[in-house]
Motif scaffolding. Structure first.
Motif, PDB file in Angstrom:
ATOM      1  N   UNK A 140       6.314 -14.220   9.404  1.00  0.00           N
ATOM      2  CA  UNK A 140       6.309 -13.450  10.645  1.00  0.00           C
ATOM      3  C   UNK A 140       5.061 -12.582  10.630  1.00  0.00           C
ATOM      4  N   UNK A 141       4.209 -12.728  11.616  1.00  0.00           N
ATOM      5  CA  UNK A 141       2.982 -11.949  11.696  1.00  0.00           C
ATOM      6  C   UNK A 141       3.241 -10.681  12.492  1.00  0.00           C
ATOM      7  N   UNK A 142       2.938  -9.544  11.884  1.00  0.00           N
ATOM      8  CA  UNK A 142       3.258  -8.252  12.479  1.00  0.00           C
ATOM      9  C   UNK A 142       1.998  -7.392  12.514  1.00  0.00           C
ATOM     10  N   UNK A 143       1.710  -6.879  13.695  1.00  0.00           N
ATOM     11  CA  UNK A 143       0.594  -5.947  13.867  1.00  0.00           C
ATOM     12  C   UNK A 143       1.076  -4.584  14.359  1.00  0.00           C
ATOM     13  N   UNK A 144       2.371  -4.453  14.556  1.00  0.00           N
ATOM     14  CA  UNK A 144       2.958  -3.218  15.076  1.00  0.00           C
ATOM     15  C   UNK A 144       2.696  -2.112  14.057  1.00  0.00           C
ATOM     16  N   UNK A 145       2.006  -1.025  14.457  1.00  0.00           N
ATOM     17  CA  UNK A 145       1.554  -0.012  13.506  1.00  0.00           C
ATOM     18  C   UNK A 145       2.640   0.571  12.595  1.00  0.00           C
ATOM     19  N   UNK A 146       3.814   0.861  13.121  1.00  0.00           N
ATOM     20  CA  UNK A 146       4.853   1.481  12.278  1.00  0.00           C
ATOM     21  C   UNK A 146       5.284   0.545  11.151  1.00  0.00           C
ATOM     22  N   UNK A 147       5.406  -0.749  11.438  1.00  0.00           N
ATOM     23  CA  UNK A 147       5.805  -1.703  10.398  1.00  0.00           C
ATOM     24  C   UNK A 147       4.685  -1.916   9.383  1.00  0.00           C
ATOM     25  N   UNK A 148       3.454  -1.940   9.857  1.00  0.00           N
ATOM     26  CA  UNK A 148       2.316  -2.102   8.945  1.00  0.00           C
ATOM     27  C   UNK A 148       2.212  -0.881   8.028  1.00  0.00           C
ATOM     28  N   UNK A 149       2.365   0.310   8.582  1.00  0.00           N
ATOM     29  CA  UNK A 149       2.311   1.534   7.765  1.00  0.00           C
ATOM     30  C   UNK A 149       3.444   1.532   6.738  1.00  0.00           C
ATOM     31  N   UNK A 150       4.638   1.074   7.130  1.00  0.00           N
ATOM     32  CA  UNK A 150       5.753   0.993   6.178  1.00  0.00           C
ATOM     33  C   UNK A 150       5.402   0.050   5.033  1.00  0.00           C
ATOM     34  N   UNK A 151       4.753  -1.067   5.330  1.00  0.00           N
ATOM     35  CA  UNK A 151       4.326  -2.000   4.278  1.00  0.00           C
ATOM     36  C   UNK A 151       3.252  -1.365   3.397  1.00  0.00           C
ATOM     37  N   UNK A 152       2.377  -0.577   3.981  1.00  0.00           N
ATOM     38  CA  UNK A 152       1.362   0.141   3.189  1.00  0.00           C
ATOM     39  C   UNK A 152       2.033   1.113   2.218  1.00  0.00           C
ATOM     40  N   UNK A 153       3.097   1.770   2.673  1.00  0.00           N
ATOM     41  CA  UNK A 153       3.838   2.687   1.787  1.00  0.00           C
ATOM     42  C   UNK A 153       4.473   1.919   0.637  1.00  0.00           C
ATOM     43  N   UNK A 154       5.049   0.755   0.935  1.00  0.00           N
ATOM     44  CA  UNK A 154       5.638  -0.083  -0.116  1.00  0.00           C
ATOM     45  C   UNK A 154       4.556  -0.485  -1.111  1.00  0.00           C
TER      46      UNK A 154
END
Length: 176
Positions: A140-154
């Motif tokens: 699943x390709x995601x560019x939505x900022x909140x989800x991307x930032x959550x992945x950056x935190x992980x």
């Protein structure tokens, strides 16, 4: 949610500018289990990078361009057969320019690292894997900022607590 074939990731490896980062969480991957390399390994034949020349050459090219390819692998105690196989492949990936680190599964649960496999490209595009059992269904390709930032935190959390190849090998050897 639209799933793309995993081959779409090749486009992102061609286009990313700085960093491609992967979280690997599975106990096993069907793509490995089907491979001749895995079958030889599991039957005691050791690991050889046979058939991975293109992959390793691509990693060397990316490293030569100053691009970083990094991953953290969640591992079990004891390691699964597939995790031992991936550990045996790690020196070849590392020689080709990847950075691979490890995190114990029980530690990851304690640290609240979600157990979703994903690639994160330049901290701006998230490619989240979807599975049925150990079979990859797609990404699943995601560019939505909140989800991307959550992945950056992980990513940041996993990198903070992860450890290197030598420590994992030392642990494996201490287990007999």
């Amino acid at each position: 949610m639209a799933l793309e074939k995993t081959s779409i990731l090749n486009d992102f490896f061609d286009e990313f500018e700085h960093t491609a980062w992967r979280l690997e969480t599975r106990e096993s991957y069907a793509s490995d289990l089907r491979s001749d390399r895995y079958q030889r390994f599991i039957q005691g034949g050791g690991y050889t990078p046979e058939g991975r020349d293109g992959f390793l050459a691509e990693r060397r090219r990316l490293a030569g361009e100053g691009k970083k390819v990094q991953r953290v692998r969640i591992v079990d105690q004891p390691l699964t057969d597939n995790q031992r196989f991936l550990l045996a492949s790690a020196p070849y990936n590392t020689e080709a320019g990847e950075k691979i680190r490890y995190l114990w599964r029980d530690q990851s649960a304690f640290r609240k690292v979600p157990l979703d496999d994903f690639w994160l490209f330049d901290s701006s595009i998230l490619a989240r894997f979807h599975f049925e059992g150990n079979e990859t269904l797609g990404v699943e390709l995601i560019r939505e900022p909140a989800e991307v930032v959550a992945a950056c935190r992980v990513r940041d959390l996993a990198e903070h607590y992860a450890f290197g190849y030598t420590r994992l090998c030392s642990w494996v050897l201490s287990q007999g």
